[in-house]
Design an enzyme around this catalytic site. Sequence first.
Site, PDB file in Angstrom:
ATOM      1  N   SER A  35       0.817  -1.213   0.000  1.00  0.00           N
ATOM      2  CA  SER A  35       0.000   0.000   0.000  1.00  0.00           C
ATOM      3  C   SER A  35       0.851   1.264   0.000  1.00  0.00           C
ATOM      4  CB  SER A  35      -0.911   0.011   1.227  1.00  0.00           C
ATOM      5  OG  SER A  35      -1.813  -1.064   1.189  1.00  0.00           O
ATOM      6  N   HIS A  66      -2.819   0.813  -4.804  1.00  0.00           N
ATOM      7  CA  HIS A  66      -2.350  -0.346  -5.563  1.00  0.00           C
ATOM      8  C   HIS A  66      -2.665  -0.122  -7.043  1.00  0.00           C
ATOM      9  CE1 HIS A  66      -1.623  -3.033  -2.023  1.00  0.00           C
ATOM     10  NE2 HIS A  66      -2.405  -2.123  -1.471  1.00  0.00           N
ATOM     11  N   HIS A  93      -6.049  -8.718  -0.980  1.00  0.00           N
ATOM     12  CA  HIS A  93      -6.193  -8.983   0.453  1.00  0.00           C
ATOM     13  C   HIS A  93      -7.464  -9.786   0.722  1.00  0.00           C
ATOM     14  CE1 HIS A  93      -4.086  -5.126  -0.146  1.00  0.00           C
ATOM     15  NE2 HIS A  93      -3.413  -5.392   0.963  1.00  0.00           N
ATOM     16  N   TYR A  95      -9.537  -9.124   2.987  1.00  0.00           N
ATOM     17  CA  TYR A  95     -10.629  -8.221   3.317  1.00  0.00           C
ATOM     18  C   TYR A  95     -11.328  -7.660   2.076  1.00  0.00           C
ATOM     19  CZ  TYR A  95      -7.372  -4.271   2.558  1.00  0.00           C
ATOM     20  OH  TYR A  95      -6.478  -3.373   2.029  1.00  0.00           O
ATOM     21  N   GLU A  96     -10.725  -7.803   0.914  1.00  0.00           N
ATOM     22  CA  GLU A  96     -11.387  -7.401  -0.326  1.00  0.00           C
ATOM     23  C   GLU A  96     -12.382  -8.456  -0.811  1.00  0.00           C
ATOM     24  OE1 GLU A  96      -8.610  -5.444  -3.334  1.00  0.00           O
ATOM     25  OE2 GLU A  96      -7.179  -6.450  -1.972  1.00  0.00           O
ATOM     26  N   ALA A 123       3.045  -1.689   4.082  1.00  0.00           N
ATOM     27  CA  ALA A 123       2.888  -0.655   5.103  1.00  0.00           C
ATOM     28  C   ALA A 123       2.264  -1.310   6.336  1.00  0.00           C
ATOM     29  CB  ALA A 123       2.006   0.472   4.586  1.00  0.00           C
ATOM     30  N   MET A 220      -2.138  -6.402   7.148  1.00  0.00           N
ATOM     31  CA  MET A 220      -3.258  -7.184   6.628  1.00  0.00           C
ATOM     32  C   MET A 220      -2.896  -7.948   5.360  1.00  0.00           C
ATOM     33  SD  MET A 220      -6.145  -4.214   7.158  1.00  0.00           S
ATOM     34  CE  MET A 220      -6.168  -3.253   8.691  1.00  0.00           C
ATOM     35  N   SER A 221      -1.628  -8.301   5.218  1.00  0.00           N
ATOM     36  CA  SER A 221      -1.191  -9.009   4.005  1.00  0.00           C
ATOM     37  C   SER A 221       0.022  -9.870   4.338  1.00  0.00           C
ATOM     38  CB  SER A 221      -0.865  -8.002   2.896  1.00  0.00           C
ATOM     39  OG  SER A 221       0.188  -7.141   3.294  1.00  0.00           O
ATOM     40  N   ASN A 244       2.484   4.037  10.607  1.00  0.00           N
ATOM     41  CA  ASN A 244       1.814   4.596  11.785  1.00  0.00           C
ATOM     42  C   ASN A 244       2.193   3.760  13.005  1.00  0.00           C
ATOM     43  OD1 ASN A 244      -0.289   2.747  10.182  1.00  0.00           O
ATOM     44  ND2 ASN A 244      -0.644   2.500  12.384  1.00  0.00           N
ATOM     45  N   HIS A 258      -3.994   8.088   5.569  1.00  0.00           N
ATOM     46  CA  HIS A 258      -2.733   8.428   6.232  1.00  0.00           C
ATOM     47  C   HIS A 258      -1.676   7.370   5.940  1.00  0.00           C
ATOM     48  CE1 HIS A 258       0.081   9.697   9.387  1.00  0.00           C
ATOM     49  NE2 HIS A 258       0.155   8.421   9.709  1.00  0.00           N
TER      50      HIS A 258
END
Length: 286
Positions: A35, A66, A93, A95-96, A123, A220-221, A244, A258
């Site tokens: 990301s 992406h 991902h 979640y997609e 990220a 998440m990947s 973050n 962000h």
Amino acid sequence: MKTETAALLREAAGTVRRWWGEERRFPETGVVLGSGLAGAADAVLDARSLPYREIPGLRECSAPGHRSRLLAGELAGASGTRPAVAMLLGRHHLYEGWTPEEAVFGVRLLGTLGVRRLVLTAAVGAIHPELRVGDFLRIDDHLNLTGASPLEGPEPGPEPRFPDLTRAWDDELGAALTRAAGRLGMPLLSGVYAGVRGPQFETPAEIRMLRTLGADVVGMSVVHEAIAARHLGIRLAGLAFASNLAAGIGEGPLDAAHVNEAAARAVPDLVRLLGAAVEEPAFGGG
């Protein structure tokens, strides 16, 4: 691996070989850009790119940041060399709505095309107390907390049914990343990536749990791609970018915009680090 997936991989590899040139050797080093990090592809020389939508079995990404393209060319090395590299500009991902098998199709395609060394980038939220926003961390192990695996289902084929992940992340490639960072004067901690499903960010309680489990970053990947790569015998390295501080560690709310903005600012450092690393003997340079 499902029979239809294996057939799609063969068809996809044929499409890419025709696009690249069947007489040309495909790069043996691959990179997956996470990301906000797709801008690193702009530094590839003599680059050619192919949209995912033109590759059988490879779908467009819906996550922000992406670009959904396969790119191949030469990466400018720190000392003037130009090692060949292939890049996936974007990933899929869970979640997609993708299955684990669908999420790793791009990595399996790279392996089918001849990639033998792979750098996964992402990220992440920083958990390690010494990790600051803007730093990279070298992944040297992972926790798969998604409750799923890309190896589920029918017997996967000639590869081992139960691959050993004791050394999933290659020591030599990892050491090469550390040496490259040292030459650049760039801090590079090493640690454990915790892979979760998302898409929601974690709660402070979940971050405390992950810290107790030994995680240094969370994302998440990565974990399914890592499993698929090692299942194919691809040597693996990873760079996690701290976009973050994880929930309960930093101040203020977390949001995807962000994350992508912070990652985009890190692209020049990622390009420098990859350029220095690919010149190392472990990556085929030197």
